[in-house]
Design a protein around this motif. Structure first.
Motif, PDB file in Angstrom:
ATOM      1  N   ILE A 151       0.518  -6.004  11.542  1.00  0.00           N
ATOM      2  CA  ILE A 151      -0.204  -7.211  11.157  1.00  0.00           C
ATOM      3  C   ILE A 151       0.079  -7.611   9.711  1.00  0.00           C
ATOM      4  O   ILE A 151       0.196  -8.791   9.393  1.00  0.00           O
ATOM      5  CB  ILE A 151      -1.716  -7.056  11.426  1.00  0.00           C
ATOM      6  CG1 ILE A 151      -2.411  -8.394  11.265  1.00  0.00           C
ATOM      7  CG2 ILE A 151      -2.321  -5.992  10.536  1.00  0.00           C
ATOM      8  CD1 ILE A 151      -3.826  -8.398  11.784  1.00  0.00           C
ATOM      9  N   HIS A 152       0.215  -6.624   8.829  1.00  0.00           N
ATOM     10  CA  HIS A 152       0.459  -6.944   7.423  1.00  0.00           C
ATOM     11  C   HIS A 152       1.897  -7.419   7.204  1.00  0.00           C
ATOM     12  O   HIS A 152       2.144  -8.308   6.388  1.00  0.00           O
ATOM     13  CB  HIS A 152       0.130  -5.756   6.523  1.00  0.00           C
ATOM     14  CG  HIS A 152      -1.323  -5.413   6.550  1.00  0.00           C
ATOM     15  ND1 HIS A 152      -2.279  -6.209   5.986  1.00  0.00           N
ATOM     16  CD2 HIS A 152      -1.993  -4.374   7.112  1.00  0.00           C
ATOM     17  CE1 HIS A 152      -3.470  -5.687   6.177  1.00  0.00           C
ATOM     18  NE2 HIS A 152      -3.322  -4.569   6.871  1.00  0.00           N
ATOM     19  N   ASP A 153       2.841  -6.839   7.932  1.00  0.00           N
ATOM     20  CA  ASP A 153       4.223  -7.322   7.858  1.00  0.00           C
ATOM     21  C   ASP A 153       4.304  -8.759   8.360  1.00  0.00           C
ATOM     22  O   ASP A 153       4.974  -9.605   7.767  1.00  0.00           O
ATOM     23  CB  ASP A 153       5.169  -6.452   8.694  1.00  0.00           C
ATOM     24  CG  ASP A 153       5.556  -5.164   7.998  1.00  0.00           C
ATOM     25  OD1 ASP A 153       5.387  -5.075   6.770  1.00  0.00           O
ATOM     26  OD2 ASP A 153       6.035  -4.256   8.691  1.00  0.00           O
ATOM     27  N   GLU A 154       3.634  -9.029   9.448  1.00  0.00           N
ATOM     28  CA  GLU A 154       3.665 -10.389  10.006  1.00  0.00           C
ATOM     29  C   GLU A 154       3.113 -11.409   9.026  1.00  0.00           C
ATOM     30  O   GLU A 154       3.625 -12.518   8.927  1.00  0.00           O
ATOM     31  CB  GLU A 154       2.876 -10.436  11.313  1.00  0.00           C
ATOM     32  CG  GLU A 154       3.584  -9.756  12.463  1.00  0.00           C
ATOM     33  CD  GLU A 154       2.764  -9.737  13.736  1.00  0.00           C
ATOM     34  OE1 GLU A 154       1.571 -10.112  13.712  1.00  0.00           O
ATOM     35  OE2 GLU A 154       3.324  -9.343  14.771  1.00  0.00           O
ATOM     36  N   SER A 155       2.079 -11.033   8.305  1.00  0.00           N
ATOM     37  CA  SER A 155       1.463 -11.976   7.365  1.00  0.00           C
ATOM     38  C   SER A 155       2.130 -11.953   5.993  1.00  0.00           C
ATOM     39  O   SER A 155       1.819 -12.774   5.140  1.00  0.00           O
ATOM     40  CB  SER A 155      -0.027 -11.657   7.211  1.00  0.00           C
ATOM     41  OG  SER A 155      -0.197 -10.408   6.567  1.00  0.00           O
ATOM     42  N   GLY A 156       3.047 -10.995   5.782  1.00  0.00           N
ATOM     43  CA  GLY A 156       3.736 -10.908   4.497  1.00  0.00           C
ATOM     44  C   GLY A 156       2.923 -10.240   3.409  1.00  0.00           C
ATOM     45  O   GLY A 156       3.270 -10.322   2.234  1.00  0.00           O
ATOM     46  N   ARG A 157       1.839  -9.552   3.786  1.00  0.00           N
ATOM     47  CA  ARG A 157       1.004  -8.863   2.796  1.00  0.00           C
ATOM     48  C   ARG A 157       1.605  -7.510   2.490  1.00  0.00           C
ATOM     49  O   ARG A 157       1.644  -6.632   3.344  1.00  0.00           O
ATOM     50  CB  ARG A 157      -0.414  -8.690   3.307  1.00  0.00           C
ATOM     51  CG  ARG A 157      -1.279  -9.874   3.036  1.00  0.00           C
ATOM     52  CD  ARG A 157      -2.735  -9.539   3.266  1.00  0.00           C
ATOM     53  NE  ARG A 157      -2.918  -8.800   4.496  1.00  0.00           N
ATOM     54  CZ  ARG A 157      -3.783  -9.133   5.446  1.00  0.00           C
ATOM     55  NH1 ARG A 157      -4.556 -10.159   5.299  1.00  0.00           N
ATOM     56  NH2 ARG A 157      -3.882  -8.397   6.544  1.00  0.00           N
ATOM     57  N   LEU A 158       2.063  -7.370   1.282  1.00  0.00           N
ATOM     58  CA  LEU A 158       2.654  -6.109   0.829  1.00  0.00           C
ATOM     59  C   LEU A 158       1.674  -5.385  -0.085  1.00  0.00           C
ATOM     60  O   LEU A 158       0.793  -6.013  -0.682  1.00  0.00           O
ATOM     61  CB  LEU A 158       3.957  -6.392   0.076  1.00  0.00           C
ATOM     62  CG  LEU A 158       5.089  -6.939   0.932  1.00  0.00           C
ATOM     63  CD1 LEU A 158       6.227  -7.439   0.059  1.00  0.00           C
ATOM     64  CD2 LEU A 158       5.574  -5.878   1.903  1.00  0.00           C
ATOM     65  N   PRO A 159       1.828  -4.075  -0.215  1.00  0.00           N
ATOM     66  CA  PRO A 159       0.964  -3.341  -1.147  1.00  0.00           C
ATOM     67  C   PRO A 159       1.091  -3.908  -2.562  1.00  0.00           C
ATOM     68  O   PRO A 159       2.125  -4.482  -2.923  1.00  0.00           O
ATOM     69  CB  PRO A 159       1.519  -1.912  -1.087  1.00  0.00           C
ATOM     70  CG  PRO A 159       2.232  -1.827   0.216  1.00  0.00           C
ATOM     71  CD  PRO A 159       2.785  -3.199   0.467  1.00  0.00           C
ATOM     72  N   ARG A 160       0.061  -3.708  -3.350  1.00  0.00           N
ATOM     73  CA  ARG A 160       0.048  -4.232  -4.718  1.00  0.00           C
ATOM     74  C   ARG A 160       0.052  -3.146  -5.772  1.00  0.00           C
ATOM     75  O   ARG A 160       0.060  -3.446  -6.966  1.00  0.00           O
ATOM     76  CB  ARG A 160      -1.169  -5.118  -4.913  1.00  0.00           C
ATOM     77  CG  ARG A 160      -1.143  -6.343  -4.050  1.00  0.00           C
ATOM     78  CD  ARG A 160      -2.322  -7.204  -4.313  1.00  0.00           C
ATOM     79  NE  ARG A 160      -2.354  -8.318  -3.371  1.00  0.00           N
ATOM     80  CZ  ARG A 160      -3.346  -9.138  -3.248  1.00  0.00           C
ATOM     81  NH1 ARG A 160      -4.414  -9.002  -4.007  1.00  0.00           N
ATOM     82  NH2 ARG A 160      -3.290 -10.116  -2.378  1.00  0.00           N
ATOM     83  N   THR A 161       0.039  -1.897  -5.340  1.00  0.00           N
ATOM     84  CA  THR A 161       0.022  -0.792  -6.294  1.00  0.00           C
ATOM     85  C   THR A 161       1.347  -0.036  -6.210  1.00  0.00           C
ATOM     86  O   THR A 161       2.049  -0.101  -5.198  1.00  0.00           O
ATOM     87  CB  THR A 161      -1.116   0.193  -5.991  1.00  0.00           C
ATOM     88  OG1 THR A 161      -0.889   0.779  -4.703  1.00  0.00           O
ATOM     89  CG2 THR A 161      -2.474  -0.500  -6.031  1.00  0.00           C
ATOM     90  N   ILE A 162       1.648   0.681  -7.254  1.00  0.00           N
ATOM     91  CA  ILE A 162       2.885   1.470  -7.268  1.00  0.00           C
ATOM     92  C   ILE A 162       2.880   2.487  -6.141  1.00  0.00           C
ATOM     93  O   ILE A 162       3.851   2.602  -5.398  1.00  0.00           O
ATOM     94  CB  ILE A 162       3.086   2.134  -8.648  1.00  0.00           C
ATOM     95  CG1 ILE A 162       3.437   1.064  -9.690  1.00  0.00           C
ATOM     96  CG2 ILE A 162       4.158   3.219  -8.582  1.00  0.00           C
ATOM     97  CD1 ILE A 162       3.490   1.547 -11.118  1.00  0.00           C
ATOM     98  N   GLU A 163       1.771   3.216  -5.975  1.00  0.00           N
ATOM     99  CA  GLU A 163       1.742   4.229  -4.924  1.00  0.00           C
ATOM    100  C   GLU A 163       1.829   3.606  -3.532  1.00  0.00           C
ATOM    101  O   GLU A 163       2.489   4.144  -2.638  1.00  0.00           O
ATOM    102  CB  GLU A 163       0.520   5.148  -5.050  1.00  0.00           C
ATOM    103  CG  GLU A 163      -0.826   4.478  -4.895  1.00  0.00           C
ATOM    104  CD  GLU A 163      -1.383   3.883  -6.182  1.00  0.00           C
ATOM    105  OE1 GLU A 163      -2.590   3.592  -6.207  1.00  0.00           O
ATOM    106  OE2 GLU A 163      -0.635   3.693  -7.171  1.00  0.00           O
ATOM    107  N   GLY A 164       1.209   2.463  -3.337  1.00  0.00           N
ATOM    108  CA  GLY A 164       1.305   1.774  -2.049  1.00  0.00           C
ATOM    109  C   GLY A 164       2.706   1.280  -1.772  1.00  0.00           C
ATOM    110  O   GLY A 164       3.211   1.361  -0.645  1.00  0.00           O
ATOM    111  N   LEU A 165       3.374   0.759  -2.807  1.00  0.00           N
ATOM    112  CA  LEU A 165       4.751   0.285  -2.647  1.00  0.00           C
ATOM    113  C   LEU A 165       5.713   1.426  -2.384  1.00  0.00           C
ATOM    114  O   LEU A 165       6.629   1.295  -1.556  1.00  0.00           O
ATOM    115  CB  LEU A 165       5.177  -0.521  -3.878  1.00  0.00           C
ATOM    116  CG  LEU A 165       4.517  -1.893  -3.992  1.00  0.00           C
ATOM    117  CD1 LEU A 165       4.648  -2.436  -5.408  1.00  0.00           C
ATOM    118  CD2 LEU A 165       5.105  -2.858  -2.977  1.00  0.00           C
ATOM    119  N   VAL A 166       5.522   2.568  -3.052  1.00  0.00           N
ATOM    120  CA  VAL A 166       6.374   3.732  -2.787  1.00  0.00           C
ATOM    121  C   VAL A 166       6.211   4.139  -1.319  1.00  0.00           C
ATOM    122  O   VAL A 166       7.198   4.418  -0.630  1.00  0.00           O
ATOM    123  CB  VAL A 166       6.041   4.909  -3.738  1.00  0.00           C
ATOM    124  CG1 VAL A 166       6.697   6.202  -3.266  1.00  0.00           C
ATOM    125  CG2 VAL A 166       6.486   4.584  -5.157  1.00  0.00           C
TER     126      VAL A 166
END
Length: 133
Positions: free
Chosen positions: A111-126
């Motif tokens: 669902i988050h990929d479909e909406s384009g919502r990416l993590p906003r923190t360094i640990e979430g992005l890693v």
């Protein structure tokens, strides 16, 4: 509060001559893995930069055997912002690749990929982009 000490070990390598521009960004579990990946000429020609996920600049050198090593770890005033921008650019690329794979039936988007919502923190992005090693 989550324990984020593990981010000290995570190393990002950016193949760009401008520290503020995300080129080809790779994420490694440790400095040793990053150094093993890099070639001596890459360091000698100043082809890019290395930072820990905590925003410390890793000064790279080449030892007498021609192996890449970390010669110093330095605090960087904008290190956290630099790492966040590199990871954000990499996450955008990963998302785009996942979307292409989904159209080919090789991936199923969440669902988050479909909406384009990416993590906003360094640990979430890693966690989102994963590791190169």
């Amino acid at each position: 509060m989550p324990d984020l000490a593990w981010l000290e070990d995570v190393v990002l390598v950016n193949e760009s001559r401008d520290v503020s521009s995300a080129g080809a960004v790779s994420v490694f579990r440790s400095a040793g893995e990053a150094c093993r990946y890099l070639e001596h000429w890459w360091v000698e020609n100043s082809e890019g930069f290395a930072f820990s996920a905590t925003g410390h600049h890793l000064v790279l050198g080449v030892d007498s055997n021609g192996s890449v090593i970390v010669t110093a770890t330095e605090p960087h005033a904008d290190g956290g912002a630099i790492v966040l921008s590199w990871l954000s650019a990499l996450a955008e690329s990963v998302l785009e690749a996942r979307r292409v794979r989904a159209t080919q039936g090789k991936s199923i988007l969440g669902i988050h990929d479909e909406s384009g919502r990416l993590p906003r923190t360094i640990e979430g992005l890693v966690a989102y982009v994963g590791f190169d090693d």
